[in-house]
Structures are given as C-alpha cells and as structure tokens.
Design a protein around this motif. Structure first.
Motif, mmCIF file in Angstrom:
data_model
loop_
_atom_site.group_PDB
_atom_site.id
_atom_site.type_symbol
_atom_site.label_atom_id
_atom_site.label_comp_id
_atom_site.label_asym_id
_atom_site.label_seq_id
_atom_site.Cartn_x
_atom_site.Cartn_y
_atom_site.Cartn_z
ATOM 1 N N PRO A 10 16.305 3.808 0.873
ATOM 2 C CA PRO A 10 15.305 4.855 0.520
ATOM 3 C C PRO A 10 13.998 4.256 0.043
ATOM 4 O O PRO A 10 12.916 4.798 0.308
ATOM 5 N N LEU A 11 14.036 3.147 -0.656
ATOM 6 C CA LEU A 11 12.813 2.530 -1.150
ATOM 7 C C LEU A 11 11.955 2.042 0.001
ATOM 8 O O LEU A 11 10.728 2.213 0.002
ATOM 9 N N ARG A 12 12.591 1.459 0.994
ATOM 10 C CA ARG A 12 11.837 0.971 2.160
ATOM 11 C C ARG A 12 11.194 2.146 2.922
ATOM 12 O O ARG A 12 10.055 2.050 3.385
ATOM 13 N N LYS A 13 11.920 3.222 3.007
ATOM 14 C CA LYS A 13 11.366 4.389 3.691
ATOM 15 C C LYS A 13 10.145 4.920 2.958
ATOM 16 O O LYS A 13 9.137 5.337 3.568
ATOM 17 N N LEU A 14 10.203 4.938 1.634
ATOM 18 C CA LEU A 14 9.069 5.428 0.838
ATOM 19 C C LEU A 14 7.860 4.530 1.024
ATOM 20 O O LEU A 14 6.724 5.005 1.195
ATOM 21 N N LEU A 15 8.094 3.204 0.981
ATOM 22 C CA LEU A 15 6.977 2.273 1.171
ATOM 23 C C LEU A 15 6.373 2.418 2.562
ATOM 24 O O LEU A 15 5.154 2.360 2.732
ATOM 25 N N LEU A 16 7.243 2.589 3.543
ATOM 26 C CA LEU A 16 6.757 2.744 4.906
ATOM 27 C C LEU A 16 5.871 3.997 5.041
ATOM 28 O O LEU A 16 4.827 3.998 5.695
ATOM 29 N N ALA A 17 6.310 5.086 4.399
ATOM 30 C CA ALA A 17 5.520 6.332 4.449
ATOM 31 C C ALA A 17 4.172 6.151 3.790
ATOM 32 O O ALA A 17 3.138 6.645 4.276
ATOM 33 N N LEU A 18 4.113 5.439 2.656
ATOM 34 C CA LEU A 18 2.840 5.194 1.962
ATOM 35 C C LEU A 18 1.904 4.371 2.825
ATOM 36 O O LEU A 18 0.680 4.605 2.847
ATOM 37 N N VAL A 19 2.454 3.379 3.509
ATOM 38 C CA VAL A 19 1.617 2.550 4.376
ATOM 39 C C VAL A 19 1.014 3.382 5.514
ATOM 40 O O VAL A 19 -0.170 3.257 5.856
ATOM 41 N N VAL A 20 1.828 4.272 6.120
ATOM 42 C CA VAL A 20 1.329 5.112 7.216
ATOM 43 C C VAL A 20 0.198 6.026 6.731
ATOM 44 O O VAL A 20 -0.829 6.203 7.375
ATOM 45 N N ILE A 21 0.399 6.620 5.535
ATOM 46 C CA ILE A 21 -0.636 7.506 4.968
ATOM 47 C C ILE A 21 -1.926 6.739 4.712
ATOM 48 O O ILE A 21 -3.036 7.217 4.995
ATOM 49 N N ALA A 22 -1.804 5.517 4.203
ATOM 50 C CA ALA A 22 -3.010 4.718 3.934
ATOM 51 C C ALA A 22 -3.746 4.375 5.220
ATOM 52 O O ALA A 22 -4.995 4.405 5.278
ATOM 53 N N ILE A 23 -2.976 4.026 6.267
ATOM 54 C CA ILE A 23 -3.612 3.687 7.548
ATOM 55 C C ILE A 23 -4.368 4.897 8.120
ATOM 56 O O ILE A 23 -5.497 4.800 8.594
ATOM 57 N N VAL A 24 -3.737 6.084 8.059
ATOM 58 C CA VAL A 24 -4.383 7.307 8.582
ATOM 59 C C VAL A 24 -5.647 7.630 7.794
ATOM 60 O O VAL A 24 -6.696 7.994 8.337
ATOM 61 N N GLY A 25 -5.564 7.480 6.465
ATOM 62 C CA GLY A 25 -6.744 7.767 5.642
ATOM 63 C C GLY A 25 -7.893 6.826 5.939
ATOM 64 O O GLY A 25 -9.054 7.248 6.019
ATOM 65 N N LEU A 26 -7.592 5.511 6.100
ATOM 66 C CA LEU A 26 -8.659 4.560 6.427
ATOM 67 C C LEU A 26 -9.272 4.852 7.792
ATOM 68 O O LEU A 26 -10.493 4.737 7.999
ATOM 69 N N ALA A 27 -8.378 5.210 8.744
ATOM 70 C CA ALA A 27 -8.903 5.527 10.083
ATOM 71 C C ALA A 27 -9.852 6.733 10.042
ATOM 72 O O ALA A 27 -10.923 6.754 10.674
#
Length: 385
Positions: A10-27
């Motif tokens: 579950p921790l890895r899934k949460l980190l992965l979701a945060l990374v995706v959100i950050a990438i979308v926001g920067l884009a």
C-alpha cells in the motif's frame, strides 16, 4: 506471502499516485499556464496618435441675427362686390391673373340702367326748357316794371318761379348723374392691383348688389409683408437697432427663408414694431415688407425670419461644430506646433449659419479640431489629415 511485503505494497501505491499527480501538475503548469501568462499584453488602440481634421480660426465680418418664425401676409386683400343687381354677362379676366387697379374685371347687364339714364336725361332736358322760358319771362317783366307796366308782386312771383326751376334743374341733374353712376357700376373694376383668386360666380348668374360672398377676391402680392414675433427679452436690442436705423435712414434688413431653412426666398426691410407685448405669450409682433416682384413669397406662407441687427467687423470665427461644453465651460481642441492636442477655453459670441464668433481665447490662424474630437485628450498627439 510474508508480512513485510503486505505492509510495503500500500505504501508503494500511495507514493506512485503522488508521483503521477506531481507529473500531471507540472505538465499543466509548463504546457498551458506558463505560455499564456508570459504573452505580451495586446496593444492599446487609444494610446497612439489620433487622426483629426482641423480648420484655422479666421477673421471676418459676422452678421448678428435674430431668428423667428413668421407668416407672409398681404398688405391689402379686397373682396370685389357688385354695387348693382343684374345678370352677369361677361368675364374679362382669368382666375389667378394679375390685374391693375382700375382694370375692368366683369360686366353686368347694363340695359336697364341705360333706360333709367335716358329717362333722367329727358326729364332734365324738359326742366332746362322750362327754366329758359321762365328766365325769358322774367327779363320781360323786368323791362315792363321799369316802365310801370306790371306790378311789383308779379315781378317777384316771376323771380321766385325762376329760382324754383333752377332748384328743379339741379335735382334732375343729380338724377342724371346718379343714373350715369349706376350705369358705370355695371362694369366692375379692380379697386387695387394684385392677384385674383377663384371666382365665385359664372356668366349668366344673377348678381346681387353687396352680396356678402362677393364676386372674386384680389390679394396684393407686390409688395407683401411678413409678420413674426420675438421674445420679450430681445425687445431692447431690437428697439435700439430699429431706432438707430431710422436715424441713419438705413432700415434693418430681414431675410425670409423656406420652412427647411435651405433656400433664401426674399430680402426686405423691417417696417413696424407693434405697440404692446402680448402678455399671454410674452412676445412682440413685428412686420417686415418685401418687394416680392418675382412672387417668391405667397400669402399665408410659413417662413423662417432672420432679422439683421448689426455686423461684427473683423472678429475671429470658427465652425460651430468645433465648440465643446463641459465642466470647465466652453472650449475647443487646438493642435499646437508639436502636433499635440490642447484644450482652449473660449468665450463665444453670436452665431451666423455654421460659424460662431469667438470673443476671447483664440488667435487668428490657430488650428481648431472639428473631426476626431471623441478620441482626443489633453496632450495627446494628433495627426492632421
């Protein structure tokens, strides 16, 4: 499956979701928002030079006028009536024709009046013969009286008889004159010069003396007058100018314009001011007279009047359209030597047509803006077209 792998999944899934959100926001930030914010602002269309049209202030003579509304009125209007009875036998003029005073317009049957004249002349002739006989007898009695051949009473009786026949002769002469006058009335003449209206009787109709309807009307059209009114607050200026014009023997001129004020119809002179102000309207009636030789003015026609009071000589004038009104008063825009708009407060005088006198605030030759005023501001650059 071990307990540690269950905890880390579950921790890895949460980190992965945060990374995706950050990438979308920067884009979104770099691809969409940043270019829009970094674009330069659009140009302001009100910041550049304004194209304007100018007219230089000029020095000229300007007439001072008072404008009024008036009506054309004939100086004389006559309803022609017959002074004798009888059938109308002849028309000598046409409707609308210009006639002169004394010109015969129509004829009434004269036969009965010729008979009456002949009767009166016959009676007059008899009376003259009887008077002559009485005068001859008187001359005889006077000779006989000097010879003591007749009594004084007989001579006095003959003298009275002669005086009686003289009175009778005068009466009969008057009857002849009246009959001749009645005969002359069968020819109806124009009492004034003017233009005929529509006739009210036709040939063959029985005409009655002094009929209220009349036979025809004559309206004097040359010269002709115009009646107009001025407000009470203009009376002093008009009276001063009117009195001065009479003293100088130079009457005030009056121009008559058509209803749309596009065509000047005639020029005349001011002749009369009424003797009292109309208390119900606060106006004074004036009369102007026009030669009207070309019939440019028609009775009862509506006209716009311009009464010329005086002339301002060598005054600065500008087009009336250039004058503006605001909180600072009356002003105009001028374009200075640096091609910049400058607001100039002015004092205006009389207006004549499209020109207005400027009594203070402008000099000859200064360029006054007449087009492009809506985009001008103080100090803004102006391009003269």
């Amino acid at each position: 499956m071990s307990t540690s792998s269950l905890r880390t999944s579950p921790l890895r899934k949460l980190l992965l979701a945060l990374v995706v959100i950050a990438i979308v926001g920067l884009a979104w930030f770099f691809l969409w928002r940043t270019p829009a914010e970094t674009l330069p602002p659009p140009p302001n269309p009100w910041s550049g030079p304004v194209p304007v049209r100018v007219v230089p202030a000029s020095i000229e003579d300007l007439k001072v006028h008072i404008k009024a509304i008036g009506n054309v009125a004939p100086l004389n209007t006559v309803t022609v009536r017959s002074r004798v009875d009888g059938p109308l036998v002849r028309l000598l003029v046409n409707e609308g024709q210009h006639v002169n005073a004394g010109e015969v317009l129509l004829e009434i049957d004269a036969a009965p009046y010729k008979v009456k004249l002949d009767q009166a002349e016959g009676t007059l002739q008899q009376t003259r013969a009887q008077l002559k006989n009485a005068e001859d007898n008187l001359a005889l009695y006077q000779r006989l009286f000097t010879q003591n051949s007749v009594a004084k009473q007989q001579l006095d009786t003959q003298i009275a008889l002669v005086e009686q026949w003289k009175g009778t002769l005068k009466t009969h002469q008057a009857q002849v004159d009246d009959a001749r006058l009645q005969l002359s009335y069968t020819k109806v003449s124009a009492p004034i010069s003017g233009r005929l209206g529509l006739r009210r009787v036709d040939v063959g109709n029985l005409v009655t003396a002094n009929d209220s309807n009349g036979l025809v009307t004559i309206t004097q059209t040359s010269p002709i007058a115009a009646l107009f009114t001025i407000p009470e607050n203009q009376l002093s200026a008009v009276r001063r100018a009117f009195i001065a014009s009479r003293d100088q023997q130079q009457p005030l001129t009056v121009d008559a314009w058509d209803r749309s004020e596009q065509e000047q119809l005639a020029t005349g002179i001011l002749t009369t001011l009424d003797n009292q102000i109309d208390s119900s309207t606060g106006t004074l009636r004036l009369k102007a007279e026009f030669a009207n030789e070309d019939d440019s003015l028609f009775p009862n026609q509506f006209v716009n009047i311009r009464l010329h009071l005086s002339t301002l000589e060598n005054v600065i004038t500008i087009p009336t359209d250039a004058i503006q009104h605001g909180s600072r008063g009356t002003y105009v825009y001028i374009v200075d030597a640096e091609q910049k708009a400058v607001i100039r407060t002015i004092t205006t005088g009389p207006q004549e047509g499209t020109r207005t006198a400027v009594l203070d605030g402008l000099s000859e030759g200064e360029n006054v803006v007449i087009e492009g005023l809506d985009r001008l501001t103080e100090g803004r650059r102006a391009d003269i077209m």
